[in-house]
Scaffold this active site. Structure first.
Site, PDB file in Angstrom:
ATOM      1  N   ASP A   1      46.342  21.384  59.970  1.00  0.00           N
ATOM      2  CA  ASP A   1      46.022  19.772  59.574  1.00  0.00           C
ATOM      3  C   ASP A   1      45.280  20.005  61.832  1.00  0.00           C
ATOM      4  O   ASP A   1      44.572  19.760  61.789  1.00  0.00           O
ATOM      5  CB  ASP A   1      46.510  18.933  59.592  1.00  0.00           C
ATOM      6  CG  ASP A   1      46.798  18.796  58.326  1.00  0.00           C
ATOM      7  OD1 ASP A   1      45.685  19.682  56.914  1.00  0.00           O
ATOM      8  OD2 ASP A   1      46.906  17.981  57.653  1.00  0.00           O
TER       9      ASP A   1
ATOM     10  N   HIS B   1      10.150  25.773  27.424  1.00  0.00           N
ATOM     11  CA  HIS B   1      10.581  27.179  28.050  1.00  0.00           C
ATOM     12  C   HIS B   1      10.879  28.300  26.871  1.00  0.00           C
ATOM     13  O   HIS B   1      10.756  29.208  27.365  1.00  0.00           O
ATOM     14  CB  HIS B   1      12.755  26.881  28.478  1.00  0.00           C
ATOM     15  CG  HIS B   1      12.733  25.966  29.989  1.00  0.00           C
ATOM     16  ND1 HIS B   1      11.753  24.939  29.767  1.00  0.00           N
ATOM     17  CD2 HIS B   1      13.487  26.247  30.507  1.00  0.00           C
ATOM     18  CE1 HIS B   1      12.452  24.893  30.945  1.00  0.00           C
ATOM     19  NE2 HIS B   1      13.479  25.125  31.836  1.00  0.00           N
TER      20      HIS B   1
ATOM     21  N   GLU C   1      46.408  19.995  47.574  1.00  0.00           N
ATOM     22  CA  GLU C   1      45.738  20.291  48.514  1.00  0.00           C
ATOM     23  C   GLU C   1      46.013  21.022  49.891  1.00  0.00           C
ATOM     24  O   GLU C   1      45.949  21.839  50.545  1.00  0.00           O
ATOM     25  CB  GLU C   1      45.809  18.345  49.161  1.00  0.00           C
ATOM     26  CG  GLU C   1      45.872  18.735  50.685  1.00  0.00           C
ATOM     27  CD  GLU C   1      44.753  17.410  51.318  1.00  0.00           C
ATOM     28  OE1 GLU C   1      44.170  16.847  52.026  1.00  0.00           O
ATOM     29  OE2 GLU C   1      45.543  16.058  50.723  1.00  0.00           O
ATOM     30  N   HIS C   2      47.466  20.531  49.766  1.00  0.00           N
ATOM     31  CA  HIS C   2      48.395  21.876  51.155  1.00  0.00           C
ATOM     32  C   HIS C   2      49.278  22.232  50.014  1.00  0.00           C
ATOM     33  O   HIS C   2      50.293  21.818  49.312  1.00  0.00           O
ATOM     34  CB  HIS C   2      48.911  20.291  51.623  1.00  0.00           C
ATOM     35  CG  HIS C   2      48.055  20.056  52.847  1.00  0.00           C
ATOM     36  ND1 HIS C   2      47.894  18.693  52.362  1.00  0.00           N
ATOM     37  CD2 HIS C   2      47.275  20.949  53.410  1.00  0.00           C
ATOM     38  CE1 HIS C   2      46.874  18.504  53.429  1.00  0.00           C
ATOM     39  NE2 HIS C   2      46.725  19.444  54.018  1.00  0.00           N
TER      40      HIS C   2
END
Length: 139
Positions: free
Chosen positions: A60, A120, A26-27
């Site tokens: 942040d 299709h 995340e960081h």
């Protein structure tokens, strides 16, 4: 937060980068002598913080683009929340040269049948200049 923390000892910077890209944190803080160069080699993260002055907390709450970042390794395929999440993306196609599209038509017929989508396949066949479509064949 410390209960979910861990350390990894890598043999060199390339292994560090590979491990980081695999984890997609995340960081991601990079605090090396060549932090910007290392950062350019990283591909998977939520937010990248380059250098000793770019602490994650500042990203942040102070200088960062947002605080809503991908967690759980999802940084491998998505980024942080941004204005782009609120835009409506529309796709469209146009085929003007029927003759030049015939390889694509044949591929589409095959792919549709491989997926078991006969309707299709027939819709693609109806646009074929090379094969007689099923609906035109006499029984």
């Amino acid at each position: 937060a410390l209960k979910q923390s861990f350390s990894i000892l890598c043999k060199d910077m390339e292994e560090c980068i590979a491990m980081s890209d695999k984890l997609a944190p995340e960081h991601l803080e990079i605090q090396t002598a060549d932090a910007e160069e290392v950062g350019r080699k990283c591909a998977n993260y939520g937010g990248l913080f380059i250098g000793t002055h770019a602490a994650e907390v500042l990203g942040d709450y102070g200088a960062g683009p947002n605080h809503t970042l991908p967690t759980g390794g999802t940084g491998r395929y998505t980024g942080g929340l941004s204005v782009f999440n609120f835009l409506r993306i529309r796709t469209w196609m146009r085929i003007d040269r029927e003759e030049e599209a015939q390889d694509m038509v044949e591929d589409s017929v095959r792919m549709a049948r491989l997926e078991g989508l006969e309707g299709h396949a027939r819709a693609a066949e109806a646009r074929s200049l090379r094969v007689e479509p099923a609906y035109r064949k006499s029984s």
